[in-house]
Design a protein around this motif. Structure first.
Motif, short mmCIF file in Angstrom:
data_model
loop_
_atom_site.label_atom_id
_atom_site.label_comp_id
_atom_site.label_asym_id
_atom_site.label_seq_id
_atom_site.Cartn_x
_atom_site.Cartn_y
_atom_site.Cartn_z
N GLY A 10 0.83 -1.20 0.00
CA GLY A 10 0.00 0.00 0.00
C GLY A 10 0.87 1.25 0.00
O GLY A 10 2.08 1.19 -0.24
N PHE A 11 0.24 2.36 0.30
CA PHE A 11 0.95 3.66 0.27
C PHE A 11 2.08 3.70 1.31
O PHE A 11 3.27 3.74 0.97
CB PHE A 11 -0.08 4.77 0.48
N ASP A 33 0.69 -9.15 2.02
CA ASP A 33 -0.32 -8.22 1.51
C ASP A 33 -1.34 -8.97 0.67
O ASP A 33 -0.98 -9.82 -0.14
CB ASP A 33 0.37 -7.11 0.68
N LYS A 34 -2.59 -8.61 0.86
CA LYS A 34 -3.68 -9.27 0.12
C LYS A 34 -3.83 -8.73 -1.30
O LYS A 34 -4.53 -9.31 -2.12
CB LYS A 34 -4.97 -9.02 0.92
N THR A 36 -5.39 -5.78 -2.26
CA THR A 36 -6.72 -5.23 -2.52
C THR A 36 -6.55 -4.15 -3.58
O THR A 36 -5.45 -3.94 -4.09
CB THR A 36 -7.32 -4.59 -1.25
N ALA A 38 -6.09 -1.26 -3.15
CA ALA A 38 -5.12 -0.25 -2.68
C ALA A 38 -3.69 -0.76 -2.68
O ALA A 38 -2.76 0.01 -2.45
CB ALA A 38 -5.50 0.22 -1.27
N THR A 100 -11.19 -6.76 8.20
CA THR A 100 -9.72 -6.65 8.10
C THR A 100 -9.12 -5.94 9.32
O THR A 100 -8.18 -6.44 9.94
CB THR A 100 -9.31 -5.92 6.81
N TYR A 150 -14.33 3.61 9.88
CA TYR A 150 -12.87 3.39 9.75
C TYR A 150 -12.18 3.62 11.09
O TYR A 150 -11.46 2.73 11.59
CB TYR A 150 -12.27 4.32 8.69
N CYS A 177 -0.55 8.16 14.09
CA CYS A 177 0.01 9.21 13.23
C CYS A 177 -1.09 10.03 12.56
O CYS A 177 -2.21 9.57 12.38
CB CYS A 177 0.89 8.56 12.16
N ASN A 179 -2.23 12.69 9.17
CA ASN A 179 -2.36 12.46 7.72
C ASN A 179 -1.01 12.45 7.00
O ASN A 179 -0.23 13.40 7.14
CB ASN A 179 -3.21 13.56 7.08
N LYS A 189 -7.42 9.63 -1.91
CA LYS A 189 -7.16 10.49 -0.77
C LYS A 189 -6.97 11.93 -1.26
O LYS A 189 -6.63 12.15 -2.43
CB LYS A 189 -5.92 10.02 -0.01
P1 NAD Z 1 -3.46 1.76 1.94
O1 NAD Z 1 -4.93 1.62 1.78
O2 NAD Z 1 -2.70 2.56 0.93
O3 NAD Z 1 -2.79 0.32 1.98
C1 NAD Z 1 -3.32 -0.74 2.71
C2 NAD Z 1 -2.59 -2.01 2.29
O4 NAD Z 1 -3.11 -3.11 3.09
C3 NAD Z 1 -2.81 -2.40 0.84
O5 NAD Z 1 -1.59 -2.79 0.25
C4 NAD Z 1 -3.79 -3.57 0.90
O6 NAD Z 1 -3.66 -4.47 -0.19
C5 NAD Z 1 -3.40 -4.20 2.23
N1 NAD Z 1 -4.49 -4.98 2.83
C6 NAD Z 1 -5.79 -4.60 2.99
N2 NAD Z 1 -6.50 -5.59 3.57
C7 NAD Z 1 -5.62 -6.60 3.80
C8 NAD Z 1 -5.74 -7.89 4.39
N3 NAD Z 1 -6.92 -8.33 4.87
N4 NAD Z 1 -4.64 -8.67 4.48
C9 NAD Z 1 -3.45 -8.25 4.00
N5 NAD Z 1 -3.27 -7.05 3.40
C10 NAD Z 1 -4.35 -6.23 3.32
O7 NAD Z 1 -3.24 2.32 3.40
P2 NAD Z 1 -2.16 3.38 3.95
O8 NAD Z 1 -2.68 4.73 3.77
O9 NAD Z 1 -0.83 3.01 3.43
O10 NAD Z 1 -2.23 3.05 5.52
C11 NAD Z 1 -1.45 2.01 6.08
C12 NAD Z 1 -1.73 1.93 7.57
O11 NAD Z 1 -1.39 3.15 8.20
C13 NAD Z 1 -3.19 1.65 7.91
O12 NAD Z 1 -3.22 0.77 9.00
C14 NAD Z 1 -3.73 3.01 8.28
O13 NAD Z 1 -4.81 2.90 9.19
C15 NAD Z 1 -2.52 3.64 8.93
N6 NAD Z 1 -2.44 5.11 8.86
C16 NAD Z 1 -2.57 5.75 7.66
C17 NAD Z 1 -2.42 7.13 7.60
C18 NAD Z 1 -2.55 7.87 6.29
O14 NAD Z 1 -2.53 9.10 6.28
N7 NAD Z 1 -2.65 7.22 5.16
C19 NAD Z 1 -2.17 7.86 8.78
C20 NAD Z 1 -2.07 7.16 9.99
C21 NAD Z 1 -2.18 5.79 10.01
#
Ligand code: NAD
Ligand code: DAU
Length: 338
Positions: A10-11, A33-34, A36, A38, A100, A150, A177, A179, A189
Motif C-alpha cells: 500500500g501507500f 499483503d492481500k 486489494t 489499494a 480486516t 474506519y 500518526c 495524515n 485520498k
Molecule cells: P493503503 O490503503 O494505501 O494500503 C493498505 C494495504 O493493506 C494495501 O496494500 C492492501 O492491499 C493491504 N491490505 C488490505 N486488507 C488486507 C488484508 N486483509 N490482508 C493483508 N493485506 C491487506 O493504506 P495506507 O494509507 O498506506 O495506511 C497504512 C496503515 O497506516 C493503515 O493501518 C492506516 O490505518 C494507517 N495510517 C494511515 C495514515 C494515512 O494518512 N494514510 C495515517 C495514519 C495511520
C-alpha cells in the motif's frame, strides 16, 4: 533481523519497505499483503529480484497462513499496517473494515502470541481520538472517541493490541500518526485525488466549506518514526506522530492548483462527508523527547515535490486507477458532484 510488514504494497507500507531496505540493509523484510484495490506490487518495482524483500500474497485474517509465515521466515518483529484505510469507503461499506481492521488484527496478534514473536508494532491513527475544536492537540492521554466506521475499527485494533500486552505480555507498541502525503498514495485520498483531477481539468470536490483541518506529515517521516518506535519504543506504550503542519483542506487544494498551473475555478464545494471530523492536530512531544525522532520534511516544499511526483508518474496512477477502482470512483464522483 526478519521483519514482517503487513500491507507492504500500500501507500505507507511500500514506502516503509523501501525505507527499511535502504536504511536497515541487514534486515530481511517479509511483506504480507492481500493486494486489494489499494495494494500494488508495482509500488515496489524497484525491489524486484531483491533477495531481502520476500513478498507473500495473503490475508492477515488467515490464521494458518500467518502462523506459517511467522515460523517459516523466523519473524522477529511485526509492523502491522494492513488495513482498509479510506474513511469514505468505510461510510459506504463498513463490513470490510471490521473484517480486516478488527478481526484481521486480532488473528495477527493471536498468531504472534502463539508463535512467540518479539515485538508487535500496531500502526494506528490519530483518528482514534475523534475530532478537535479550534484549539488543543491530541496527546497520548486524550480519550479515544472515534467517529467513522474506519476510525472505530482502528480504535478496536489499537485497544486489542494494548490488551494483548496487558493480558498476555506480548511486546506491543502502538503508534498514532496524522495524515500522510507523498509518493504512491492511492488517488482517492485528498492530495493525489486533487492532483489527478486538476491534471484532467475536472472539478476538485471539496467537502463542506473546506475549513476542516488536517495535520500533514511526509510519509518518509512517518517511516522513520515507525522504525524508531519499533527499535526503541517502550513495551505497552503509545506514541503520537505528527509534523506540526496543520492546514485547512482548502489551503491544500489551492496550493495544488497553483503548483500545476490550473485555475481556482476548478474548485467545487460539494456535500460534506457524513460525520466529518473537523480538526486533527498532534502533540508529538513524547516520541521526540523519548525516542529522539524528528521530522525532516518542510511541508510547503515537500507538497510541491509530491505534486511533481504525480505529474511525472502519470502511467502509475493511470494503471492503479483502472478496472474495478474506476467503477467505484466514477459512481462516487458523480454522486459527489450532483
Ligand atoms: P493503503 O490503503 O494505501 O494500503 C493498505 C494495504 O493493506 C494495501 O496494500 C492492501 O492491499 C493491504 N491490505 C488490505 N486488507 C488486507 C488484508 N486483509 N490482508 C493483508 N493485506 C491487506 O493504506 P495506507 O494509507 O498506506 O495506511 C497504512 C496503515 O497506516 C493503515 O493501518 C492506516 O490505518 C494507517 N495510517 C494511515 C495514515 C494515512 O494518512 N494514510 C495515517 C495514519 C495511520
Ligand atoms: O489522520 C490519519 C488518517 O488520514 C488516516 O488514518 C486515514 O487512513 C487516511 O485516509 C486519512 O484520513 P482522512 O479522512 O483525513 O483523509 P482524506 O484524504 O480522505 O481526507 C482529508 C481531508 O480532505 C478530509 O477533511 C476530507 C477532505 N476531502 C477528502 C476527499 C477525498 C475533501 O474535501 N474532498 C475529497 O474528495
Amino acid at each position: 533481523m526478519n521483519i514482517l510488514v503487513t500491507g507492504g504494497c500500500g501507500f505507507i507500507g511500500s514506502n516503509l519497505v523501501r525505507w527499511l531496505r535502504k536504511h536497515r540493509p541487514d534486515a530481511t523484510v517479509i511483506n504480507l499483503d492481500k493486494l486489494t484495490y489499494a495494494g500494488n506490487l508495482e509500488n515496489l518495482k524497484e525491489l524486484e529480484g531483491d533477495p531481502k524483500h520476500v513478498f507473500v500474497k495473503g490475508d492477515v485474517g488467515n490464521r494458518e497462513l500467518v502462523e506459517h509465515v511467522l515460523r517459516a521466515h523466523k519473524v522477529d518483529a511485526i509492523m502491522h499496517l494492513a488495513a482498509e484505510s479510506h474513511v469514505d469507503r468505510s461510510i459506504l461499506g463498513p463490513e470490510a473494515f471490521t473484517v480486516t481492521n478488527v478481526l484481521g488484527s486480532q488473528v495477527l496478534l493471536e498468531a504472534a502470541r502463539t508463535v512467540g514473536v518479539g515485538r508487535f508494532l500496531m500502526v494506528s491513527t490519530d483518528e482514534v481520538y475523534g475530532s478537535l475544536g479550534p484549539t488543543g492537540l491530541f496527546t497520548e492521554k486524550t480519550p479515544l472517541d472515534p467517529s467513522s466506521p474506519y476510525s472505530s475499527s482502528k480504535a478496536a485494533a489499537d485497544l486489542l493490541a494494548l490488551a494483548y500486552e496487558h493480558t498476555f505480555k506480548l511486546d506491543v507498541v502502538v503508534t498514532r500518526c496524522s495524515n500522510n502525503y507523498g509518493p504512491f498514495q492511492f488517488p482517492e485520498k485528498l492530495i493525489p485525488l486533487m492532483v489527478v483531477n486538476a491534471l484532467h481539468d475536472k472539478p476538485l470536490p471539496v467537502y463542506g466549506d473546506g475549513t476542516n483541518v488536517r495535520d500533514w506529515l511526509h510519509v518518509d517521516d512517518h517511516c522513520s518514526a515507525l522504525v524508531a518506535a519499533l527499535e526503541k519504543g517502550k513495551k505497552g506504550n503509545v506514541y503520537n506522530i505528527g509534523g506540526n503542519s496543520e492546514r485547512q483542506n482548502i489551503q491544500i487544494v489551492k496550493a495544488i492548483l497553483a503548483a500545476v498551473g490550473k485555475p481556482e475555478s476548478l474548485i467545487k464545494y460539494v456535500t460534506d462527508r457524513p460525520g466529518h471530523d473537523k480538526r486533527y492536530a498532534i502533540d508529538a512531544t513524547k516520541i521526540r523527547a523519548e525516542l529522539g525522532w524528528q521530522p525532516s520534511f518542510v511541508f510547503e516544499q515537500a507538497l510541491k515535490d509530491t505534486v511533481a511526483w504525480y505529474v511525472e508518474h502519470r502511467p502509475w496512477w493511470e494503471r492503479v486507477t483502472s478496472g474495478a477502482y474506476r467503477q467505484y470512483f466514477d459512481t462516487q464522483y458523480k454522486q459527489r458532484l450532483s
